[in-house]
Scaffold this motif. Structure first.
Motif, PDB file in Angstrom:
ATOM      1  N   ASN A   1      34.938 -45.999 -10.140  1.00  0.00           N
ATOM      2  CA  ASN A   1      33.843 -46.887  -9.726  1.00  0.00           C
ATOM      3  C   ASN A   1      34.416 -48.003  -8.851  1.00  0.00           C
ATOM      4  N   THR A   2      34.838 -47.595  -7.668  1.00  0.00           N
ATOM      5  CA  THR A   2      35.572 -48.484  -6.761  1.00  0.00           C
ATOM      6  C   THR A   2      34.795 -49.751  -6.431  1.00  0.00           C
ATOM      7  N   LEU A   3      33.518 -49.629  -6.186  1.00  0.00           N
ATOM      8  CA  LEU A   3      32.738 -50.800  -5.784  1.00  0.00           C
ATOM      9  C   LEU A   3      32.673 -51.838  -6.900  1.00  0.00           C
TER      10      LEU A   3
ATOM     11  N   GLY B   1      46.112 -43.741  -4.277  1.00  0.00           N
ATOM     12  CA  GLY B   1      44.957 -42.941  -3.885  1.00  0.00           C
ATOM     13  C   GLY B   1      43.728 -43.792  -3.627  1.00  0.00           C
ATOM     14  N   ARG B   2      42.806 -43.254  -2.855  1.00  0.00           N
ATOM     15  CA  ARG B   2      41.577 -43.971  -2.518  1.00  0.00           C
ATOM     16  C   ARG B   2      40.362 -43.147  -2.906  1.00  0.00           C
ATOM     17  N   ASP B   3      39.217 -43.788  -2.882  1.00  0.00           N
ATOM     18  CA  ASP B   3      37.945 -43.117  -3.130  1.00  0.00           C
ATOM     19  C   ASP B   3      37.569 -42.344  -1.865  1.00  0.00           C
ATOM     20  N   THR B   4      37.724 -41.038  -1.917  1.00  0.00           N
ATOM     21  CA  THR B   4      37.508 -40.223  -0.713  1.00  0.00           C
ATOM     22  C   THR B   4      36.032 -40.065  -0.351  1.00  0.00           C
ATOM     23  N   SER B   5      35.137 -40.545  -1.234  1.00  0.00           N
ATOM     24  CA  SER B   5      33.715 -40.506  -0.892  1.00  0.00           C
ATOM     25  C   SER B   5      33.357 -41.620   0.088  1.00  0.00           C
TER      26      SER B   5
END
Length: 257
Positions: A106-108, A164-168
């Motif tokens: 839940n990056t945001l 790593g990053r949120d690829t979405s």
């Protein structure tokens, strides 16, 4: 005369102690209570540089606290963020893994909690135009998320953080400077993740650097991680010292003192 000197010395020590103390700060994300820690520099400057400290996966720990205290002695305002919030603090490593995993997915929400902590750092006295973010492990991932979100900070430092990053989400230009301090033998970050991070930095046209530390695995800055590299997470005194010095050089470049 001698008594006066003792009194003066005592007053000076008391004053120094006051400025060197971490102070609890309660703030909120809507109804969720958050409990951070603020500390002012021993000697404030006109530029009032500030550092936001993002703790590892178990939440605010002794390492995050001691780092904030060291930063205050170097002339920085510091604030240790509470990402999880009251009632959600992990009691076991399994709990910590679940909590950290939730915010990585839940990056945001993770970015929002970082923004709220930044506001508290500014409220404590730091110059909003003169701020950096540093983080350890899970917090190192957060520091990179602050860069990806293009929060209003001059630089971010990730110590043995997930890369790593949120690829979405699309890769957007990164305007803040980035330093990633990485254990060369960290078993929890794959070669593919490292390559993906570096490619992301290139596509984002970031001003970035990545430093590898020999014989270092995950958590190499944390004295409480033990010294057994075979466990995948262990303290490495040389890597810890070198990475702290690299951070200091980086902060001297990106922040005004």
């Amino acid at each position: 005369m001698k008594n006066f000197q003792y009194l003066l010395l005592g007053a000076l020590l008391f004053t120094t102690g006051v400025f060197a103390q971490l102070q609890p700060v309660q703030y909120k994300d809507e109804a969720q209570i958050l409990n951070g820690l603020a500390i002012k520099p021993n000697k404030a400057t006109a530029q009032k540089p500030g550092i936001l400290v993002l703790p590892a996966w178990k939440g605010i720990d002794s390492h995050a606290k001691s780092t904030a205290e060291k930063l205050s002695k170097l002339g920085y305002y510091a604030f240790v963020a509470d990402i999880y919030g009251e009632g959600n603090y992990p009691q076991t490593t399994a709990d910590a893994g679940k909590m950290a995993g939730f915010y990585k997915k839940n990056t945001l929400l993770y970015q929002k909690r970082i923004e709220l902590a930044l506001a508290q750092l500014i409220q404590s006295g730091a110059n909003p135009e003169n701020i950096a973010v540093i983080g350890f492990c899970f917090g190192g991932t957060g520091a990179l998320e602050a860069a990806r979100k293009n929060l209003k900070v001059k630089g971010v430092v990730s110590f043995h953080g997930g890369l790593g990053r949120d690829t979405s989400l699309p890769i957007s230009p990164i305007t803040t400077k980035v330093l990633a301090c990485h254990g060369a033998d960290d078993p929890f970050v794959s070669k593919e993740e490292i390559a993906g991070f570096q490619q992301e930095m290139r596509e984002a046209k970031a001003d970035w650097e990545m430093v590898y530390y020999a014989n270092a695995v995950h958590s190499f800055t944390d004295v409480d991680a033990g010294t057994d590299n075979s466990k995948g997470a262990a303290y490495n005194e040389k890597a810890a010292t070198r990475s702290f010095e690299h951070m200091k050089l980086f902060l001297n470049e990106v922040l005004l003192k």
